[in-house]
Design a protein around this motif. Structure first.
Motif, PDB file in Angstrom:
ATOM      1  N   THR A  15       1.573  -8.959 -12.075  1.00  0.00           N
ATOM      2  CA  THR A  15       0.042  -8.681 -11.901  1.00  0.00           C
ATOM      3  C   THR A  15      -0.267  -7.853 -12.643  1.00  0.00           C
ATOM      4  O   THR A  15      -0.511  -6.290 -12.851  1.00  0.00           O
ATOM      5  N   TYR A  70     -12.178  -5.206  -3.941  1.00  0.00           N
ATOM      6  CA  TYR A  70     -11.651  -3.886  -3.967  1.00  0.00           C
ATOM      7  C   TYR A  70     -12.256  -3.381  -3.020  1.00  0.00           C
ATOM      8  O   TYR A  70     -12.435  -2.445  -1.788  1.00  0.00           O
ATOM      9  N   ARG A  73     -12.202  -4.650   0.954  1.00  0.00           N
ATOM     10  CA  ARG A  73     -11.084  -3.669   0.940  1.00  0.00           C
ATOM     11  C   ARG A  73     -11.159  -2.292   1.802  1.00  0.00           C
ATOM     12  O   ARG A  73     -10.954  -1.625   2.972  1.00  0.00           O
ATOM     13  N   ASP A 208       0.186   3.320 -10.575  1.00  0.00           N
ATOM     14  CA  ASP A 208       0.742   1.493  -9.780  1.00  0.00           C
ATOM     15  C   ASP A 208       0.241   1.122 -10.794  1.00  0.00           C
ATOM     16  O   ASP A 208      -0.032  -0.390 -10.724  1.00  0.00           O
ATOM     17  N   LEU A 218       6.375  -5.724  -3.293  1.00  0.00           N
ATOM     18  CA  LEU A 218       5.165  -5.774  -2.294  1.00  0.00           C
ATOM     19  C   LEU A 218       5.012  -4.445  -1.127  1.00  0.00           C
ATOM     20  O   LEU A 218       5.973  -4.735  -0.765  1.00  0.00           O
ATOM     21  N   SER A 224      -3.492  -5.747   3.119  1.00  0.00           N
ATOM     22  CA  SER A 224      -2.950  -7.347   2.063  1.00  0.00           C
ATOM     23  C   SER A 224      -1.581  -5.866   1.145  1.00  0.00           C
ATOM     24  O   SER A 224      -1.700  -5.239   0.956  1.00  0.00           O
ATOM     25  N   ALA A 226       0.342  -5.478  -1.977  1.00  0.00           N
ATOM     26  CA  ALA A 226       0.324  -4.667  -3.478  1.00  0.00           C
ATOM     27  C   ALA A 226       1.499  -5.279  -4.309  1.00  0.00           C
ATOM     28  O   ALA A 226       2.652  -4.119  -3.530  1.00  0.00           O
ATOM     29  N   ASP A 305      -7.822  -7.267 -10.386  1.00  0.00           N
ATOM     30  CA  ASP A 305      -7.407  -8.219  -9.482  1.00  0.00           C
ATOM     31  C   ASP A 305      -6.123  -7.177  -9.137  1.00  0.00           C
ATOM     32  O   ASP A 305      -5.338  -8.312  -9.328  1.00  0.00           O
ATOM     33  N   PHE A 306      -5.944  -6.313  -8.421  1.00  0.00           N
ATOM     34  CA  PHE A 306      -5.006  -5.521  -8.082  1.00  0.00           C
ATOM     35  C   PHE A 306      -3.488  -6.470  -7.215  1.00  0.00           C
ATOM     36  O   PHE A 306      -3.087  -6.217  -7.454  1.00  0.00           O
ATOM     37  N   TRP A 307      -4.305  -6.677  -6.037  1.00  0.00           N
ATOM     38  CA  TRP A 307      -3.696  -7.960  -5.399  1.00  0.00           C
ATOM     39  C   TRP A 307      -3.579  -8.775  -5.719  1.00  0.00           C
ATOM     40  O   TRP A 307      -2.567  -9.335  -4.929  1.00  0.00           O
ATOM     41  N   THR A 309      -1.581 -12.703  -7.074  1.00  0.00           N
ATOM     42  CA  THR A 309      -0.042 -12.852  -7.495  1.00  0.00           C
ATOM     43  C   THR A 309      -0.168 -13.884  -8.470  1.00  0.00           C
ATOM     44  O   THR A 309      -1.277 -14.722  -8.136  1.00  0.00           O
TER      45      THR A 309
END
Length: 313
Positions: A15, A70, A73, A208, A218, A224, A226, A305-307, A309
């Protein structure tokens, strides 16, 4: 799953949207803002922050979408327009405050420090340590600790390319306050980090983000999985270094909290126990990130979008 990866799952690719994003800094605007802020004072400069936050909220659609996703979340509910505005405004505020922190104007701020005893112990031991932070809050506010620890030396190991212009501007404001930067991705980066640790310095790493060819793991983060890079933790294990989590959380106005948390001490880990120790350290790091995001949601400055895939694209 890769046999080294004891945590949940190793994703097949990266990512890494952040590495492809162009630096949006407008140097003329930055210089004007720096001039106004340093000559007319922090309150005058903060007036401009509302204009800047509004501009980016309106004209940076991908960042706006990432911010909303984000915030949903972190807040546990759909993000409102006001939440998004506070998010962008907090980002602009921490950049603006860099002007004053680099000028050693610490008297302008109300700064609380948690876990300072960890830094005192590092200084007393002379061993050095790795400070693992994130694109979360302010790094410069951590310089406030240096005022109370005159023997403290700090270097930064980082990827410079996507923030080179803004960093050059801040370095020009007070060259003596600019920390030493060890560019990651260079062949001698590890040797330089090892040398600074041997000299008893703290070496900051924003742990990060990763580049595309780095391994990632992950881990649960805000509900979720990350993908977090394991490279910084494997570097810490190879160097047998102590790892301390760091964050400079911005709470609005002039208020900040500096937080240090113990993550791991790889000097005490036998070679055959490294994978398990790395996995445990990564979970503690992810937990620390989540706690900060819950407490101060507007401090997360990964505007992509850090999450995501690869299968999401």
């Amino acid at each position: 799953m890769n046999s080294r990866s004891t945590p949940e799952q190793r994703p097949p690719a990266a990512t890494t949207d952040w590495a492809r994003q162009p630096e949006r800094s407008n140097m003329a605007m930055l210089r004007l803002m720096a001039w106004i802020s340093l000559r007319l004072g922090r309150p005058a400069g903060r007036v401009l922050l509302h204009l800047i936050a509004t501009y980016f909220l309106l004209f940076a659609p991908s960042a706006r979408r990432a911010s909303r996703a984000y915030l949903a979340r972190a807040l546990g509910r759909p993000a409102r327009l006001a939440d998004g505005y506070r998010h962008v405004h907090a980002f602009a505020s921490t950049i603006h405050d860099r002007l004053y922190l680099l000028k050693d104007r610490f008297e302008l701020f109300d700064i609380r420090i948690e876990g300072e005893e960890l830094i005192e112990a590092v200084v007393a031991s002379g061993r050095g340590a790795l400070l693992f932070g994130a694109h979360l809050g302010s790094f410069e506010v951590i310089r406030a600790v240096g005022r109370r620890q005159p023997d403290l030396r700090i270097a930064l190991a980082m990827y410079e390319d996507n923030a080179r212009r803004i960093n050059s501007l801040f370095a020009a404001i007070n060259p003596e306050a600019a920390p030493e930067v060890i560019p990651l991705g260079k062949l001698d980066a590890m040797l330089k980090v090892r040398a600074r640790l041997a000299q008893g310095a703290l070496v900051g790493v924003l742990a990060d983000r990763s580049l595309e060819d780095e391994d990632r793991v992950l881990l649960p983060l805000l509900g979720s999985p990350a993908a977090l890079p394991d490279g910084p933790f494997r570097m810490a294990a190879m160097l047998e270094a102590q790892v301390i989590f760091m964050a400079g959380l911005y709470h609005g106005g002039n208020r900040y909290t500096i937080r240090f948390l113990h993550i791991a001490d790889f000097a005490r880990v036998p070679r055959d126990g490294r994978d398990a120790a790395i996995a445990a350290a990564m979970r503690r790091y992810a937990d620390a990130l989540e706690t900060c995001c819950r407490e101060a949601p507007s401090n997360w400055f990964n505007f992509f979008d850090f999450w995501a895939t690869p299968t999401d694209r």
